[in-house]
Write a protein that holds these residues in place. Structure first.
Motif, PDB file in Angstrom:
ATOM      1  N   HIS A  61     -11.919 -11.935  -6.586  1.00 37.45           N
ATOM      2  CA  HIS A  61     -10.288 -12.329  -6.795  1.00 37.45           C
ATOM      3  C   HIS A  61      -9.800 -12.213  -8.030  1.00 37.45           C
ATOM      4  O   HIS A  61      -8.798 -11.584  -8.265  1.00 37.45           O
ATOM      5  CB  HIS A  61     -10.122 -13.856  -6.381  1.00 37.45           C
ATOM      6  N   LEU A  62     -10.488 -12.354  -8.990  1.00 36.55           N
ATOM      7  CA  LEU A  62     -10.063 -12.225 -10.481  1.00 36.55           C
ATOM      8  C   LEU A  62      -9.758 -10.949 -10.873  1.00 36.55           C
ATOM      9  O   LEU A  62      -8.998 -10.310 -11.386  1.00 36.55           O
ATOM     10  CB  LEU A  62     -11.082 -12.847 -11.479  1.00 36.55           C
ATOM     11  N   CYS A  67      -5.205  -5.834 -13.236  1.00 34.42           N
ATOM     12  CA  CYS A  67      -4.273  -4.938 -13.248  1.00 34.42           C
ATOM     13  C   CYS A  67      -3.336  -4.871 -11.806  1.00 34.42           C
ATOM     14  O   CYS A  67      -3.935  -4.870 -10.802  1.00 34.42           O
ATOM     15  CB  CYS A  67      -4.703  -3.610 -13.447  1.00 34.42           C
ATOM     16  N   GLY A  68      -2.052  -5.068 -12.329  1.00 38.25           N
ATOM     17  CA  GLY A  68      -1.287  -5.027 -10.914  1.00 38.25           C
ATOM     18  C   GLY A  68      -0.939  -3.739 -10.225  1.00 38.25           C
ATOM     19  O   GLY A  68      -0.460  -3.947  -9.172  1.00 38.25           O
ATOM     20  N   ILE A  69      -1.676  -2.618 -10.896  1.00 39.87           N
ATOM     21  CA  ILE A  69      -1.462  -1.113 -10.459  1.00 39.87           C
ATOM     22  C   ILE A  69      -2.872  -1.006  -9.706  1.00 39.87           C
ATOM     23  O   ILE A  69      -3.074  -0.433  -8.402  1.00 39.87           O
ATOM     24  CB  ILE A  69      -0.924  -0.023 -11.223  1.00 39.87           C
ATOM     25  N   CYS A  70      -3.948  -1.213 -10.556  1.00 39.21           N
ATOM     26  CA  CYS A  70      -5.417  -0.698 -10.116  1.00 39.21           C
ATOM     27  C   CYS A  70      -6.287  -1.770  -9.545  1.00 39.21           C
ATOM     28  O   CYS A  70      -7.287  -2.113 -10.280  1.00 39.21           O
ATOM     29  CB  CYS A  70      -5.903  -0.111 -11.215  1.00 39.21           C
ATOM     30  N   GLY A  71      -5.895  -2.689  -8.557  1.00 41.53           N
ATOM     31  CA  GLY A  71      -6.505  -3.733  -8.250  1.00 41.53           C
ATOM     32  C   GLY A  71      -7.839  -3.300  -7.633  1.00 41.53           C
ATOM     33  O   GLY A  71      -8.951  -4.051  -7.847  1.00 41.53           O
ATOM     34  N   VAL A  72      -7.831  -2.392  -6.669  1.00 45.23           N
ATOM     35  CA  VAL A  72      -9.057  -1.871  -6.155  1.00 45.23           C
ATOM     36  C   VAL A  72     -10.166  -1.287  -7.239  1.00 45.23           C
ATOM     37  O   VAL A  72     -11.328  -1.672  -7.190  1.00 45.23           O
ATOM     38  CB  VAL A  72      -8.953  -0.955  -5.064  1.00 45.23           C
ATOM     39  N   ASN A 147      -1.339  -6.760   1.976  1.00 43.50           N
ATOM     40  CA  ASN A 147      -0.390  -6.881   0.667  1.00 43.50           C
ATOM     41  C   ASN A 147       0.025  -5.582   0.127  1.00 43.50           C
ATOM     42  O   ASN A 147      -0.945  -4.559   0.246  1.00 43.50           O
ATOM     43  CB  ASN A 147      -1.492  -7.482  -0.407  1.00 43.50           C
ATOM     44  N   ARG A 148       0.917  -5.488  -0.673  1.00 38.43           N
ATOM     45  CA  ARG A 148       1.160  -4.503  -1.630  1.00 38.43           C
ATOM     46  C   ARG A 148       0.603  -4.281  -2.986  1.00 38.43           C
ATOM     47  O   ARG A 148       0.411  -3.190  -3.315  1.00 38.43           O
ATOM     48  CB  ARG A 148       2.879  -4.370  -1.556  1.00 38.43           C
ATOM     49  N   VAL A 149       0.431  -5.518  -3.422  1.00 42.19           N
ATOM     50  CA  VAL A 149      -0.487  -5.494  -4.552  1.00 42.19           C
ATOM     51  C   VAL A 149      -1.456  -6.765  -4.457  1.00 42.19           C
ATOM     52  O   VAL A 149      -1.352  -7.365  -3.467  1.00 42.19           O
ATOM     53  CB  VAL A 149       0.499  -5.648  -5.839  1.00 42.19           C
ATOM     54  N   ASN A 150      -2.132  -6.877  -5.472  1.00 41.75           N
ATOM     55  CA  ASN A 150      -3.645  -7.526  -5.329  1.00 41.75           C
ATOM     56  C   ASN A 150      -4.202  -7.762  -3.848  1.00 41.75           C
ATOM     57  O   ASN A 150      -3.892  -8.577  -3.131  1.00 41.75           O
ATOM     58  CB  ASN A 150      -2.888  -9.004  -5.672  1.00 41.75           C
ATOM     59  N   TYR A 151      -4.710  -6.517  -3.559  1.00 39.16           N
ATOM     60  CA  TYR A 151      -4.955  -6.448  -2.013  1.00 39.16           C
ATOM     61  C   TYR A 151      -5.907  -7.167  -1.587  1.00 39.16           C
ATOM     62  O   TYR A 151      -6.219  -7.422  -0.234  1.00 39.16           O
ATOM     63  CB  TYR A 151      -5.491  -4.826  -1.956  1.00 39.16           C
ATOM     64  N   ASP A 152      -7.204  -7.643  -2.433  1.00 35.31           N
ATOM     65  CA  ASP A 152      -8.255  -8.492  -2.064  1.00 35.31           C
ATOM     66  C   ASP A 152      -8.845  -7.795  -0.643  1.00 35.31           C
ATOM     67  O   ASP A 152      -9.306  -8.640   0.066  1.00 35.31           O
ATOM     68  CB  ASP A 152      -7.458  -9.881  -1.760  1.00 35.31           C
TER      69      ASP A 152
END
Length: 406
Positions: A61-62, A67-72, A147-152
């Motif tokens: 999760h952390l 990064c808000g753009i490159c979560g994956v 989700n659109r960002v922070n896809y998890d």
């Protein structure tokens, strides 16, 4: 410039041309930059330190918030490292889902960068267009992950969600939109006379310098370095795909390593990502998407694992690396993140030298810098760097929090 005295032009850490805080110091004679340096560190958040008091499942999760753009990017690299240590094999379908969401992330990241680059050039109409069409990728990501960002969506051992049949039509509709738009985007970004005049020959990064400074991703490929982790060391579903690194020659031009070449690489990588996602959808294997659905069992396996490993991923900006060491305890004993921009920012002093002041914003933006996942902390006192222990940092953090609350 004979007889003119040099003077210092500070840019940042807060500046309209910067999307994140960083301090750039330019030494200028007239309108020409004769030397440059930069100072990061304004957005350090101590995420690695926080991770050392959490278990691997919690750390995922952390990583999605580095990064808000490159979560994956970060969650996938971290998960791959832990999976190696714990000897966890990701199901084939899980690898395909990971590949699809990673390529959607590449599309939206490149289009976000394209909009920023257009804005830095004063072409705000193109900026609005790039960000509007980026919404298609964001909508597809939301369909898949919620989700659109922070896809998890990444979990140790696979993914938290599958891509179901009823989602295919929405995803393909998005892909068809980009296929229809590609020729328009290519014409606007690569054939516009103003963009060419501002970008061709500016921000030059030679092949030799890119190699010497270990530049990665589109920044290095635009300079002729044929390095792409998806091709050189295939992982997830990339081993089943016939892909090649995108080089400036794909547009029928020589490799110059300038700002224009970096635009070429990213625009054509959007088209490549569309093809990769389509291929993955057409060849999606059956079966589960995760090694074990019970999180308690995943956590139990991770707690018993000992060893060290490196997880790597070809992020939109280039290779990202996560080093993880575990010793059979709940939390890792070490976790270090090396983001793509950590490599690419070091070429700034090289590509800024000799540039005109008016070209600084687009040259800085041309490496697609991401500061939030790059920053490290360093405290200096009278020119010497101090190293603090974990306990000292924690005490200082608590004291600062108390001061802020007062």
């Amino acid at each position: 410039m004979a007889g003119k005295a040099p003077y210092i032009v500070p840019v940042g850490p807060i500046h309209p041309a910067l999307k994140e805080p960083v301090h750039i110091e330019l030494t200028v004679v007239g309108e020409e930059v004769i030397s440059a340096d930069f100072t990061p560190g304004q957005t350090h958040r101590g995420i690695e330190w926080m991770g050392l008091s959490r278990n691997p499942v919690q750390i995922v999760h952390l990583t999605d918030r580095i990064c808000g753009i490159c979560g994956v990017t970060h969650s996938l690299a971290f998960a791959r490292a832990v999976e190696q240590i714990a000897d966890i094999t990701v199901p084939e379908r899980g690898d395909y889902v990971r590949t699809i969401i990673a390529e959607f992330e590449r599309i939206q990241s490149h289009l976000l960068w394209a909009g920023v680059a257009a804005h830095e050039l004063g072409f705000d109409t193109l900026f609005y267009l790039a960000w509007r069409v980026r919404e298609e990728a964001m909508d597809a990501i939301e369909v898949i992950t919620g989700n659109r960002v922070n896809y998890d969506i990444i979990q140790i051992g696979g993914t938290r969600r599958d891509i179901t049949e009823d989602q295919y039509d929405k995803i393909r509709k998005c892909l068809n939109t980009y296929k229809d738009l590609f020729s328009k985007l290519k014409k606007l970004f690569l054939e516009d006379a103003v963009i060419k005049s501002r970008c061709v020959g500016t921000g030059l990064l030679s092949f030799e310098t890119a190699m010497a400074y270990s530049a990665v991703g589109p920044t290095s490929r635009a300079s002729g370095v044929t390095a792409d982790l998806r091709v050189d060391y295939p992982y997830c579903a990339y081993g089943d795909l016939d892909i090649k690194p995108i080089m400036p020659t794909i547009y029928g031009s020589d490799v110059n390593g300038d700002t224009y070449d970096r635009i070429v690489v990213r625009i054509f990588e959007v088209a490549q990502s569309v093809e990769i996602i389509e291929t993955c959808l057409d060849n999606m294997p059956p079966g589960p998407v995760i090694w074990e659905e019970k999180v308690a069992k995943i956590l139990s396996t991770c707690k018993k694992a000992s060893g060290e490993a490196v997880g790597r991923h070809e992020a939109p900006r280039g290779e990202a690396v996560h080093y993880v060491a575990m010793d059979g305890a709940e939390a890792p004993i070490s976790w270090k993140v090396k983001a793509s921009s950590y490599s690419n920012l070091h070429v700034w002093p090289i590509i800024l030298k000799g540039a005109q002041l008016a070209d600084i914003p687009v040259i800085v933006a041309s490496v697609d810098p991401c500061l939030s996942c790059t920053d490290r902390v360093a405290v200096t006192d009278n020119g010497s760097t101090k190293i603090f222990t974990k306990e000292q940092l924690a005490k200082m953090s608590y004291e600062k929090s108390r001061r802020m609350m007062q």
